[in-house]
Design a protein around this motif. Structure first.
Motif, PDB file in Angstrom:
ATOM      1  N   SER A 164       0.824  -1.219   0.000  1.00  0.00           N
ATOM      2  CA  SER A 164       0.000   0.000   0.000  1.00  0.00           C
ATOM      3  C   SER A 164       0.849   1.256   0.000  1.00  0.00           C
ATOM      4  CB  SER A 164      -0.907   0.024   1.234  1.00  0.00           C
ATOM      5  OG  SER A 164      -2.023  -0.778   1.028  1.00  0.00           O
ATOM      6  N   ARG A 166       3.047   1.972  -1.916  1.00  0.00           N
ATOM      7  CA  ARG A 166       3.273   2.425  -3.297  1.00  0.00           C
ATOM      8  C   ARG A 166       1.992   2.930  -3.953  1.00  0.00           C
ATOM      9  NH1 ARG A 166       6.283  -2.331  -3.065  1.00  0.00           N
ATOM     10  NH2 ARG A 166       4.685  -3.516  -4.170  1.00  0.00           N
ATOM     11  N   ALA A 167       0.873   2.813  -3.215  1.00  0.00           N
ATOM     12  CA  ALA A 167      -0.406   3.240  -3.805  1.00  0.00           C
ATOM     13  C   ALA A 167      -0.442   4.760  -3.950  1.00  0.00           C
ATOM     14  CB  ALA A 167      -1.559   2.756  -2.933  1.00  0.00           C
ATOM     15  N   ILE A 168      -1.067   5.190  -5.013  1.00  0.00           N
ATOM     16  CA  ILE A 168      -1.180   6.633  -5.269  1.00  0.00           C
ATOM     17  C   ILE A 168      -2.357   7.165  -4.455  1.00  0.00           C
ATOM     18  CG2 ILE A 168      -1.598   8.359  -7.048  1.00  0.00           C
ATOM     19  CD1 ILE A 168      -0.599   6.020  -9.009  1.00  0.00           C
ATOM     20  N   ARG A 169      -2.156   8.284  -3.783  1.00  0.00           N
ATOM     21  CA  ARG A 169      -3.266   8.906  -3.053  1.00  0.00           C
ATOM     22  C   ARG A 169      -3.997   9.817  -4.043  1.00  0.00           C
ATOM     23  NH1 ARG A 169      -4.002   9.631   2.149  1.00  0.00           N
ATOM     24  NH2 ARG A 169      -4.396  11.823   1.791  1.00  0.00           N
ATOM     25  N   PHE A 170      -5.152   9.343  -4.498  1.00  0.00           N
ATOM     26  CA  PHE A 170      -5.812  10.065  -5.578  1.00  0.00           C
ATOM     27  C   PHE A 170      -6.477  11.350  -5.116  1.00  0.00           C
ATOM     28  CE2 PHE A 170      -5.293   6.011  -7.765  1.00  0.00           C
ATOM     29  CZ  PHE A 170      -4.723   6.501  -8.920  1.00  0.00           C
ATOM     30  N   ALA A 171      -6.675  11.498  -3.838  1.00  0.00           N
ATOM     31  CA  ALA A 171      -7.178  12.788  -3.370  1.00  0.00           C
ATOM     32  C   ALA A 171      -6.148  13.868  -3.697  1.00  0.00           C
ATOM     33  CB  ALA A 171      -7.438  12.720  -1.867  1.00  0.00           C
ATOM     34  N   ALA A 174      -5.912  14.222  -7.626  1.00  0.00           N
ATOM     35  CA  ALA A 174      -7.024  14.991  -8.203  1.00  0.00           C
ATOM     36  C   ALA A 174      -6.755  16.480  -8.040  1.00  0.00           C
ATOM     37  CB  ALA A 174      -8.336  14.604  -7.521  1.00  0.00           C
ATOM     38  N   ALA A 177      -4.080  17.368 -10.472  1.00  0.00           N
ATOM     39  CA  ALA A 177      -4.594  17.385 -11.846  1.00  0.00           C
ATOM     40  C   ALA A 177      -5.371  18.657 -12.121  1.00  0.00           C
ATOM     41  CB  ALA A 177      -5.463  16.161 -12.088  1.00  0.00           C
ATOM     42  N   ALA A 178      -6.069  19.143 -11.074  1.00  0.00           N
ATOM     43  CA  ALA A 178      -6.830  20.380 -11.243  1.00  0.00           C
ATOM     44  C   ALA A 178      -5.878  21.525 -11.569  1.00  0.00           C
ATOM     45  CB  ALA A 178      -7.613  20.689  -9.979  1.00  0.00           C
ATOM     46  N   GLY A 182      -6.250  18.905 -15.960  1.00  0.00           N
ATOM     47  CA  GLY A 182      -7.387  18.010 -16.087  1.00  0.00           C
ATOM     48  C   GLY A 182      -8.670  18.769 -15.858  1.00  0.00           C
TER      49      GLY A 182
END
Lengths: 600, 458
Positions: A164, A166-171, A174, A177-178, A182
């Protein structure tokens, strides 16, 4: 079917044993049948696999040959036949396996029933074995068993916990990206927080860039070529024609040159690609697809096509962007290094702005939609990784012009046009340096630069001459409007000293002296233009839609044609001019013009 | 007789095992090929030849009324199974119910409706995913549980096709010792926790994806699942109902409710004579010894052990909850949106070698990456709650299971454990008292000459 009986009838014992033996033999036969069917199926699958043109690479090889020889009808027939065979093999196997599966299922059913019967008929009675061994269920063995299971489950969770990390924290992603593009509401990046690409000491020098043609309209997208070039050629008679080769995919993008390689973009609704040709012979080296196979509902008008923008190169990779919003970096061997997708772009005719390279960064001008929608931005990506370096929102709507890189005493600037602004940015941070108003409508012609002045113009607006040493809004301090007989609608501007060349699609060509603020001359040329002029010394090379390149002098007080070259087919792309050679993209052929090839 | 039969049976076992192994391998390839037709269609020609592609059509779903009919059929099966097991006490009739369950719910209905899978629908609805649970699915989920609560696990004996097909291939059962069976049974508790977690987060229907026998029922499916199902069937020839005992998540719920059932399988209709024949006949290790056999511990030692266990359970729950929390990122990857977002992120940040079909499809939608990242972030946030809850559940299950075994229950005679018993009715056939009662019912004159239990030494 019942469990083992307690009270066996001894008289029928022999009969039961015989029935059990019979059932067992039936089971053996069923098992043998299953194995036989299985063996036949395996052999068939293996043989068909070996004979499959799809897996054997036959079709791929044929397709590769077709790319090089697109008119070979027998090759096309071979591909069709191979394709037909693939389909026949597939459906034959499907039917065969289905029949085999049913046969095996039937065999398995017989096997299961017969063995079950054999087990029941051959079973002996349960007999008491005495009292159960005393002891509690929660004994030592059970404790060890439960502890082991706890450790196993805990260990699995721990292993997952480790991965875990290595998991990307998408919060966070995001939010990034804003800021990164994106989001439809693009924010201006803070120059103080922009990423700085690592400096690569082995990267090509500025001199190498100047010796090549790294993007649309050459170094800095200035439309200026260094060296001496032929002023006459004819593809039909092969006068000054070094080579000509068919183009794999149609497109409007200009050739881009790096040493011995020529890069071209091309595409259809089914495939967009960047292709590499040998600059010495014109031989196709490779073609690499860009983005998805299908353009998923994107319908572009014919004038734009699926590859209107030119590629760009940093001497190690070639970059190509297509109107589907897909951008890819491809190495010089034709392998994708990185790719990005900006999604469906809000552009009436399709995104056509070309990429440019500046200081190891790839500059992407992404103007979209209406100005009030805040969709537009300009950004720099690390050429090696595609990682965003900076991104700056632009207060403009969709545009089609390509940014240029100019050098000022304070450092380089990116000049990008839009409606209504001509804007300059710092290539390192993306910070806006200055802006001047005066453009309008569908901004397509790219700017020109000479003697510290940027020239920008568009039909139904103005010709602007802007000094680049200002800051902030320089509309009233550093910019002046010039009178011109015609203004360009598509074709980019070219500049020579204080003179700026304007070309309309219809065929009117005018030269304006910015210092004297007057038109030097105006000339109508038949044929019309899409390609932009390239200036070499005081000569301008301007290719019309019929494929005729008009060479004239920009230093003379009147229009004076010095020479003319013809390739005999439609030309919409701006030629690339490097080291005495002119690379012209025709409608279906690529030409290399060079003085070393004499007339036959 | 047994002495002669043993070598020959051994050969049969090996022959059957080999045959099934080959069968599963080939069926796997077959299933894969056939599944390819559904999952990964053969590509259309990539050149234009004048061939007109046929218009795509969508197959109509089954008639809507089947849902209600399925619920009624399920209820009828449950009632009949309960009547046959508990009232008729007939192994033969129960066997034919098993055959019928495989034929109807398995091969005819192709594994759907499925109460085992329906627990995910319930979890999905409970997880607030905007999914409205149809009343038919609610009943499919609840009916077997209600029957389990009142009459034990009759669903497992004569209704569930997954259990039934394993029961039918049972050939020569091996009795697993309790210290192997009980810890292995905890896998089903973990599977239940994961299935609920993934369904409640809207990520995946794990139980359906990894249904081992649905591929056989449908003659189609991913090859690895066909092979897995085949291996389970081969194992089930020697270890009764491997999936039911060690994997089935629904069986965990059935077990918990069956403990409270008032009417359930009773091995002997009269007093137990402690012959242990029922224990031998049960292939599922569901027969429990009388209390007298289990021995006595001192009350103080028993209290100390229970107190220690009760103190350990919360520690275990907290520890596994912590691990679950740290594992949330990896667990969230089961969700397609999170996996797609990772691939898109890799492409955007230079970590991908080449574009993939799914990322190309994503980009073709025109959706900005930020929206995808936001959706993935929402799923990750749900896992931040769900993953520690899963850890807590496992801590409770492991601790509670250990605790339940420490508590001594009073049993007179050999009894079927209501939680473990799948109501197959095999034990009836082995009980001498049961057989005597049947003989007396069939022949009253027999009763006059025999006192029940007189042949206890049989």
């Amino acid at each position: 079917m019942t469990s083992a009986p307690i009270h066996l009838d001894l008289q029928s014992d022999n009969g039961r044993r015989q029935r059990a033996r019979c059932a067992r033999r039936i089971g053996y036969v069923a098992g043998g049948f299953i194995l036989l069917v299985a063996a036949i199926m395996l052999v068939t699958i293996v043989r068909e696999e070996q004979d499959n043109p799809l897996t054997a690479g036959t079709i791929d090889n044929l397709k590769s040959s077709l790319i090089a020889d697109g008119t070979n009808e027998s090759l096309k027939d071979s591909i069709r036949q191979a394709d037909q065979r693939v389909r026949e093999v597939y459906f034959h196997r499907r039917t065969f396996l289905m029949h085999g599966a049913w046969l095996m299922l039937g065999g398995a059913l017989v096997l299961a029933v017969s063995m079950k019967l054999a087990a029941n008929w051959g079973a002996s009675a349960y007999t008491p074995t005495g009292p159960a061994p005393a002891g509690h269920r929660w004994g030592l063995a059970m404790k060890i068993g439960m502890a082991a299971m706890t450790v196993i489950l805990g260990g699995l969770l721990a292993a997952l916990a480790t991965s875990s990390s290595r998991a990307i924290r998408f919060a966070d992603a995001a939010r990034a990206a804003a800021d990164d593009g994106g989001d439809s509401k693009i924010k201006t990046s803070n120059p103080a927080t922009t990423t700085v690409a690592a400096i690569d000491p082995t990267a090509p020098s500025d001199e190498e860039f100047a010796r090549n043609w790294p993007n649309f309209r050459g170094p800095g997208a200035a439309g200026i070529a260094i060296g001496d070039y032929p002023i006459e050629w004819n593809a039909a008679s092969e006068k000054n024609l070094l080579w000509r080769v068919p183009i794999a995919q149609s497109g409007k993008g200009s050739p881009v040159i790096w040493n011995d390689r020529v890069f071209l973009t091309g595409g259809t609704s089914d495939r967009r690609e960047v292709a590499c040709y040998d600059a010495a012979t014109g031989a196709l080296k490779w073609a690499c697809p860009i983005g998805a196979k299908v353009s998923a509902g994107l319908e572009l008008n014919e004038a734009t096509g699926y590859a209107p923008a030119s590629p760009a190169t940093d001497g190690r990779r070639v970059f190509a962007m297509v109107p589907t919003g897909e951008l890819a970096a491809v190495d010089f061997n034709g392998k994708v290094v990185w790719s990005k997708n900006f999604g469906k772009l809000a552009n009436l005719y399709g995104h056509a702005t070309s990429l440019v390279v500046s200081g190891g960064n790839l500059i992407v001008q992404l103007d979209q939609g209406q100005a009030k929608e805040n969709l537009s931005a300009i950004m720099a990506l690390d050429a090696a990784t595609g990682k965003p370096i900076w991104k700056t929102a632009r207060p403009v709507g969709a545009s089609w012009s390509t940014p240029m890189i100019v050098k000022s005493p304070a450092g380089p600037q990116i000049i990008a046009l839009g409606d209504p602004w001509v804007m300059a940015y710092d290539p390192t941070t993306g910070a806006e340096l200055w802006r001047a108003t005066g453009l309008g409508g569908e901004v397509t012609p790219s700017p020109a630069f000479a003697a510290g002045t940027v020239y920008a113009a568009v039909e139904r607006a103005d010709l602007l001459a802007i000094r680049i040493d200002g800051k902030g809004d320089v509309s009233k301090t550093h910019a002046k409007k010039l009178e011109a007989d015609i203004l360009p609608d598509i074709v980019s501007l070219a500049a020579y000293n204080d003179r700026v060349l304007l070309v309309s699609t219809g065929g009117s060509v005018t030269l304006v002296d910015s210092k004297l603020a007057k038109t030097v001359w105006t000339q109508d040329i038949e044929g019309g233009f899409n390609a932009s002029p390239v200036v070499a010394g005081s000569r301008a090379y301007l290719t019309d839609l019929k494929g005729v390149t008009h060479i004239f002098d920009l230093a003379t007080p009147a229009f004076k044609e010095l020479g003319r070259g013809e390739v005999g087919q439609e030309v919409a792309a701006t030629p690339a001019m490097v080291a005495g050679r002119i690379y012209i993209r025709g409608h279906h052929e690529l030409f290399c013009i060079a003085a070393e090839r004499g007339a036959k | 007789m047994m002495g002669e039969a043993r070598p020959s049976r051994l050969r049969i076992v090996w022959a059957i095992a080999a045959a099934f192994s080959v069968f599963t391998l080939i069926a796997g390839s077959t299933g894969n090929a056939l599944a390819g037709d559904r999952v990964e269609r053969f590509p259309a020609p990539d050149f234009r030849s004048g061939h007109v592609m046929p218009t795509l059509t969508t197959t109509q779903g089954p008639w809507a009324g089947w849902q209600e009919i399925d619920v009624v059929v399920l209820a009828v099966f449950l009632v009949v199974a309960a009547w046959l097991v508990l009232k008729k006490r007939s192994r033969r009739a129960t066997f034919w119910m098993t055959v019928l369950a495989v034929a109807y719910f398995g091969f005819w209905k192709k594994g759907c409706i499925c109460p085992v899978g329906s627990l995910q629908n319930v979890a999905l609805a409970a997880g607030g995913n905007g999914y409205s649970l149809p009343w038919t699915v609610s009943l499919v989920f609840l009916l077997p549980l209600l029957f389990s609560l009142f009459v034990g696990r009759v669903f497992c004996s004569g209704v569930c096709p997954l259990g039934a097909i394993q029961d039918l291939v049972l050939y020569k059962p091996i009795h697993l010792p309790a210290w192997i069976e009980t810890p292995l049974g905890m896998i089903a508790w973990a599977y239940l926790g994961l299935a609920v977690l993934f369904a409640a987060t809207g990520s995946d229907f794990l139980v359906c994806r990894y249904d081992p026998f649905v591929g056989l029922f449908r003659m189609s499916g991913p090859s690895h699942m066909i092979i897995f199902g085949g291996v389970l069937l081969v194992l089930s020839m020697f270890i009764g109902r491997v999936y039911c005992r060690f994997l089935c998540p629904y069986s965990v719920l059935l077990r918990m409710l069956a403990i409270f059932s008032r009417t359930r399988v009773t091995i002997t209709p009269k007093a137990c004579v402690d012959c242990r024949l029922c224990e031998m006949s049960c292939p599922f290790g569901a027969i429990r010894y009388p209390s007298s056999v289990e021995g006595r511990r001192s009350p103080e030692a028993a209290r100390r052990q229970v107190a220690l266990a009760m103190a350990t359970v919360p520690v275990l729950m907290i520890a596994l909850a912590g691990l679950g929390y740290w594992a949330r990122g990896a667990m969230a990857r089961i969700d397609f949106t999170v996996r797609l977002a990772e691939k898109v992120y890799a492409e955007e940040h230079g970590g991908a070698r080449a574009a993939l079909d799914e990322t190309r499809a994503f980009w073709a939608t025109g959706q900005p990456a930020e929206q995808l990242y936001t959706a993935a972030a929402k799923t990750q946030a749900r896992f931040a709650i769900g993953a520690p809850l899963f850890g807590t559940w496992m801590g409770l299950a492991l601790g509670g299971r250990a605790l339940s075994m420490m508590i001594r229950r009073r049993r007179t005679g050999y009894t079927a454990d209501p939680a473990a018993c799948v109501s197959c009715a095999r034990c009836y056939e082995s009980c001498p008292i049961e057989i005597e009662v049947r003989q007396m019912k069939a022949d009253p004159s027999f009763a006059r000459g025999h006192a029940i239990g007189a042949n206890a030494g049989v």
